[in-house]
Design a protein around this motif. Structure first.
Motif, PDB file in Angstrom:
ATOM      1  N   SER A 338     -60.716 -18.201  14.698  1.00 44.40           N
ATOM      2  CA  SER A 338     -59.482 -17.640  14.152  1.00 44.40           C
ATOM      3  C   SER A 338     -59.249 -18.133  12.727  1.00 44.40           C
ATOM      4  N   PHE A 339     -59.550 -19.415  12.481  1.00 42.05           N
ATOM      5  CA  PHE A 339     -59.335 -19.996  11.152  1.00 42.05           C
ATOM      6  C   PHE A 339     -60.201 -19.291  10.107  1.00 42.05           C
ATOM      7  N   PHE A 340     -61.486 -19.103  10.406  1.00 44.40           N
ATOM      8  CA  PHE A 340     -62.380 -18.477   9.430  1.00 44.40           C
ATOM      9  C   PHE A 340     -62.048 -17.003   9.220  1.00 44.40           C
ATOM     10  N   GLU A 341     -61.604 -16.308  10.265  1.00 44.53           N
ATOM     11  CA  GLU A 341     -61.161 -14.911  10.099  1.00 44.53           C
ATOM     12  C   GLU A 341     -59.971 -14.851   9.145  1.00 44.53           C
ATOM     13  N   THR A 342     -59.016 -15.779   9.339  1.00 44.86           N
ATOM     14  CA  THR A 342     -57.837 -15.795   8.467  1.00 44.86           C
ATOM     15  C   THR A 342     -58.206 -16.174   7.042  1.00 44.86           C
ATOM     16  N   LEU A 343     -59.118 -17.133   6.877  1.00 43.58           N
ATOM     17  CA  LEU A 343     -59.539 -17.539   5.533  1.00 43.58           C
ATOM     18  C   LEU A 343     -60.179 -16.370   4.785  1.00 43.58           C
ATOM     19  N   MET A 345     -59.673 -13.169   5.312  1.00 41.87           N
ATOM     20  CA  MET A 345     -58.645 -12.188   5.030  1.00 41.87           C
ATOM     21  C   MET A 345     -57.754 -12.647   3.867  1.00 41.87           C
ATOM     22  N   GLU A 346     -57.402 -13.943   3.827  1.00 37.63           N
ATOM     23  CA  GLU A 346     -56.560 -14.461   2.750  1.00 37.63           C
ATOM     24  C   GLU A 346     -57.298 -14.442   1.413  1.00 37.63           C
ATOM     25  N   ARG A 347     -58.595 -14.703   1.431  1.00 35.51           N
ATOM     26  CA  ARG A 347     -59.369 -14.626   0.186  1.00 35.51           C
ATOM     27  C   ARG A 347     -59.353 -13.199  -0.345  1.00 35.51           C
ATOM     28  N   ASN A 348     -59.553 -12.211   0.519  1.00 36.76           N
ATOM     29  CA  ASN A 348     -59.531 -10.808   0.085  1.00 36.76           C
ATOM     30  C   ASN A 348     -58.154 -10.421  -0.436  1.00 36.76           C
ATOM     31  N   GLU A 349     -57.097 -10.918   0.221  1.00 33.53           N
ATOM     32  CA  GLU A 349     -55.735 -10.621  -0.229  1.00 33.53           C
ATOM     33  C   GLU A 349     -55.458 -11.271  -1.580  1.00 33.53           C
ATOM     34  N   ALA A 350     -55.953 -12.495  -1.782  1.00 33.17           N
ATOM     35  CA  ALA A 350     -55.755 -13.175  -3.064  1.00 33.17           C
ATOM     36  C   ALA A 350     -56.429 -12.414  -4.197  1.00 33.17           C
ATOM     37  N   VAL A 351     -57.640 -11.926  -3.952  1.00 39.63           N
ATOM     38  CA  VAL A 351     -58.351 -11.157  -4.981  1.00 39.63           C
ATOM     39  C   VAL A 351     -57.621  -9.854  -5.266  1.00 39.63           C
ATOM     40  N   ARG A 352     -57.131  -9.191  -4.211  1.00 37.73           N
ATOM     41  CA  ARG A 352     -56.439  -7.918  -4.395  1.00 37.73           C
ATOM     42  C   ARG A 352     -55.134  -8.109  -5.158  1.00 37.73           C
ATOM     43  N   ALA A 358     -55.645 -21.785  -1.950  1.00 35.29           N
ATOM     44  CA  ALA A 358     -56.118 -23.164  -1.829  1.00 35.29           C
ATOM     45  C   ALA A 358     -56.555 -23.435  -0.398  1.00 35.29           C
ATOM     46  N   LEU A 359     -57.469 -24.420  -0.272  1.00 34.62           N
ATOM     47  CA  LEU A 359     -58.001 -24.809   1.036  1.00 34.62           C
ATOM     48  C   LEU A 359     -58.039 -26.328   1.103  1.00 34.62           C
ATOM     49  N   VAL A 360     -57.557 -26.871   2.217  1.00 35.95           N
ATOM     50  CA  VAL A 360     -57.550 -28.319   2.435  1.00 35.95           C
ATOM     51  C   VAL A 360     -58.312 -28.611   3.722  1.00 35.95           C
ATOM     52  N   LEU A 394     -46.178 -28.996   8.423  1.00 38.85           N
ATOM     53  CA  LEU A 394     -46.525 -27.822   7.616  1.00 38.85           C
ATOM     54  C   LEU A 394     -45.427 -26.773   7.644  1.00 38.85           C
ATOM     55  N   ARG A 395     -45.291 -26.032   6.533  1.00 41.49           N
ATOM     56  CA  ARG A 395     -44.414 -24.860   6.469  1.00 41.49           C
ATOM     57  C   ARG A 395     -45.020 -23.722   7.267  1.00 41.49           C
ATOM     58  N   ALA A 396     -44.196 -22.723   7.569  1.00 41.03           N
ATOM     59  CA  ALA A 396     -44.648 -21.602   8.400  1.00 41.03           C
ATOM     60  C   ALA A 396     -45.725 -20.768   7.711  1.00 41.03           C
ATOM     61  N   ASP A 397     -45.757 -20.748   6.372  1.00 39.04           N
ATOM     62  CA  ASP A 397     -46.738 -19.921   5.682  1.00 39.04           C
ATOM     63  C   ASP A 397     -48.029 -20.679   5.382  1.00 39.04           C
ATOM     64  N   ARG A 398     -48.216 -21.874   5.946  1.00 35.84           N
ATOM     65  CA  ARG A 398     -49.472 -22.616   5.861  1.00 35.84           C
ATOM     66  C   ARG A 398     -50.204 -22.500   7.194  1.00 35.84           C
ATOM     67  N   TYR A 399     -51.510 -22.205   7.155  1.00 35.06           N
ATOM     68  CA  TYR A 399     -52.250 -21.869   8.375  1.00 35.06           C
ATOM     69  C   TYR A 399     -53.153 -23.032   8.757  1.00 35.06           C
ATOM     70  N   LEU A 400     -52.843 -23.679   9.885  1.00 32.45           N
ATOM     71  CA  LEU A 400     -53.612 -24.825  10.371  1.00 32.45           C
ATOM     72  C   LEU A 400     -54.612 -24.368  11.426  1.00 32.45           C
ATOM     73  N   GLY A 401     -55.819 -24.948  11.408  1.00 33.88           N
ATOM     74  CA  GLY A 401     -56.804 -24.670  12.443  1.00 33.88           C
ATOM     75  C   GLY A 401     -57.641 -25.914  12.716  1.00 33.88           C
ATOM     76  N   ARG A 402     -58.146 -26.026  13.953  1.00 33.32           N
ATOM     77  CA  ARG A 402     -59.075 -27.113  14.286  1.00 33.32           C
ATOM     78  C   ARG A 402     -60.488 -26.560  14.213  1.00 33.32           C
ATOM     79  N   LEU A 403     -61.339 -27.257  13.454  1.00 29.53           N
ATOM     80  CA  LEU A 403     -62.685 -26.762  13.219  1.00 29.53           C
ATOM     81  C   LEU A 403     -63.726 -27.441  14.093  1.00 29.53           C
ATOM     82  N   GLY A 404     -63.323 -28.426  14.875  1.00 30.12           N
ATOM     83  CA  GLY A 404     -64.238 -29.131  15.757  1.00 30.12           C
ATOM     84  C   GLY A 404     -64.144 -30.630  15.567  1.00 30.12           C
ATOM     85  N   GLY A 405     -64.300 -31.406  16.667  1.00 30.25           N
ATOM     86  CA  GLY A 405     -64.210 -32.846  16.571  1.00 30.25           C
ATOM     87  C   GLY A 405     -62.872 -33.260  16.017  1.00 30.25           C
TER      88      GLY A 405
END
Length: 518
Positions: A338-343, A345-352, A358-360, A394-405
């Motif tokens: 889910s995290f990578f799908e959102t990333l 999509m957000e990259r495409n939206e940023a370019v558009r 930003a990514l942390v 985190l604020r509601a418009d920041r997207y948190l995901g667990r990537l493993g470990g």
């Protein structure tokens, strides 16, 4: 000379008559006194609610409500002045402060009747359930029990759902655009909006992963909401609305693809009379048909009840499976997929939209030692607590995901690197100051954090893969320095870079080893 003087008088009278508006609404004594006692136009508060009001980039207004007010202005002895507000919640707040005299359109509720008088409705709007496209079945309110549903702040449907469907977890957002953006990014199971607004903004924002999935059987009958100390204005607006010809109303509804309000008055009586005549002729035929159909109806009703129950159970199971496929089973936050799908999509939206992104990346320091010393179950408990602390921070418009470990990621739409570094420091401090109870003893934890960003003008190298690579290098640098640090990709690559537009170049601050920039 006398003829010339007479002609001049006649012309003057004609000019005066031409300058005097021809009104379709007669005023009584109280209304005439109200009109003479006030000065200036009636202040109409508006917010963008397509297709009632659409506000273009230059501030121009169009829509069904604007057309209706043009019709009213031609029939009333005063003018309207529009005051635009960013969203419905701010429009309501402006009315509380006395900045406006009327709301352009509002659905009458018990709470609102304490603050406004209402005219008869001039438009009907239906509310719909919006879901992501990967939910491939119909959805109703019963299936949303226990799920997170997004609504817009201050809306009547928000109050309706909270009162009559308390089992649904309601979360309000500031605007329809924000509702659709968050739902598209996976923040929420469904949203409730009018179908017209949803369609308008989905097309405007070029969102491709949302669809209308069901009805809530609660629509809006929209009239004009008037300040309660001006009953004369309410009465004049009501009569002016009634003076708009039916043919003109139908043309406006057709123009903006809206439903006309229910028919009232003499038109309703004529329709009722015709309906009674037709009904009388059909009654005899229906009695004969009913005798034959009753048995079949009972049989089909029983079958449909069983099918409906089975279908509801299947839909609930499918929704649960879809949610589970996007959620980390241990921490409850979005998973790697889910995290990578959102990333992406957000990259495409940023370019558009030509906005920064930003990514942390975050790594829990010493997780292997926790697992080795205290056991895997304790390590899992620590991860759950860390995820809860990050989510609460985190604020509601920041997207948190667990990537493993022990690794997590945070996506920051419309944010520069300086904001990512500041957020990283906030998260670092939140975890550093938190103590997790382990076997009766407090256990302190720390995070290593790497941050990166991209911003316009974009090039072909500004890809998702580049964001991930640079944030990974920044994270590795933070860990190599001993952990409990925030590092940017420049610090990791030991680059000397130019200042990012609009951001000051600064040195490292408490725990931050990095510089703003690309």
């Amino acid at each position: 000379m006398r003829r010339l003087r007479s002609s001049s008088v006649v012309l003057t009278l004609l000019a005066a008559l031409a300058a005097t508006p021809i009104l379709a609404v007669d005023l009584d004594a109280a209304e005439q006194a109200w009109l003479e006692a006030r000065q200036g136009p009636v202040r109409v508060g508006i917010a963008e609610v397509p297709p009632l009001v659409i506000i273009d980039e230059s501030g121009g207004q169009r829509g069904l409500a604007i057309d209706i007010y043009d019709e009213l202005a031609s029939r009333l002895p005063f003018e309207f002045a529009y005051r635009a507000y960013p969203n419905w919640a701010q429009l309501l707040e402006a009315s509380r402060r006395g900045e406006i005299d009327v709301l352009f359109a509002a659905h009458e509720t018990a709470e609102r009747r304490e603050r406004f008088d209402f005219t008869a409705p001039y438009a009907e709007v239906e509310n719909r359930i919006i879901v992501r496209s990967d939910t491939d079945s119909a959805v109703d309110l019963a299936l949303l029990r226990g799920r997170e549903v997004l609504t817009t702040a201050g809306s009547a449907v928000d109050a309706y759902l909270r009162e009559y469907h308390p089992a649904i977890r309601i979360r309000t957002v500031g605007s329809a655009r924000e509702l659709l953006r968050q739902l598209s990014r996976g923040r929420g199971d469904a949203g409730v909006l009018s179908s017209m607004r949803a369609t308008h903004y989905i097309n405007e924002l070029e969102i491709e992963n949302l669809r209308i999935a069901g009805d809530i059987d609660y629509g809006y009958s929209l009239g004009i909401a008037v300040r309660p100390d001006w009953p004369q204005l309410t009465a004049m607006l009501d009569r002016a609305l009634a003076e708009i010809p039916a043919s003109r109303r139908d043309a406006l509804y057709l123009k903006w693809s809206l439903i006309p309000p229910p028919v009232t008055g003499q038109s309703a009586l004529r329709l009722l009379a015709i309906g009674l005549i037709v009904l009388g002729g059909l009654t005899g035929m229906m009695l004969l048909w009913n005798r034959r159909l009753n048995a079949e109806i009972r049989r089909r009703a029983e079958v449909e009840t069983r099918l409906s129950a089975a279908n509801e159970a299947l839909t609930e199971a499918r929704l649960a499976a879809e949610q589970q496929a996007r959620t980390d089973h241990l921490t409850g936050v979005p998973n790697r997929r889910s995290f990578f799908e959102t990333l992406r999509m957000e990259r495409n939206e940023a370019v558009r939209a030509e906005t920064p992104l930003a990514l942390v990346m975050l790594q829990l320091d010493g997780l292997d030692d926790i697992n080795r010393i205290h056991g895997q179950l304790t390590g899992d408990d620590v991860l759950i607590e860390v995820a809860r602390q990050l989510t609460d921070t985190l604020r509601a418009d920041r997207y948190l995901g667990r990537l493993g470990g022990g690794r997590f990621g945070v996506i920051l739409p419309d944010a520069r690197l300086t904001e990512a570094l500041a957020l990283g420091e906030t998260l670092r401090l939140a975890i550093e100051q938190f103590e997790a109870p382990v076997k009766g003893e407090p256990l302190r934890m720390t995070l290593s954090i790497g941050a990166t960003a991209i911003w316009p003008p974009f090039s072909e190298v500004d890809t998702v893969e580049r964001l991930l690579s640079r944030s990974d290098r920044a994270l590795s640098r933070a860990r190599s320095l001993g952990g409990n640090q925030v590092c940017s990709h420049q610090a990791a690559e030991n680059l000397r870079v130019l200042e990012e537009p609009g951001d000051p170049v600064s040195g490292s601050a408490a725990g931050v080893a990095g510089y703003p920039g690309r």
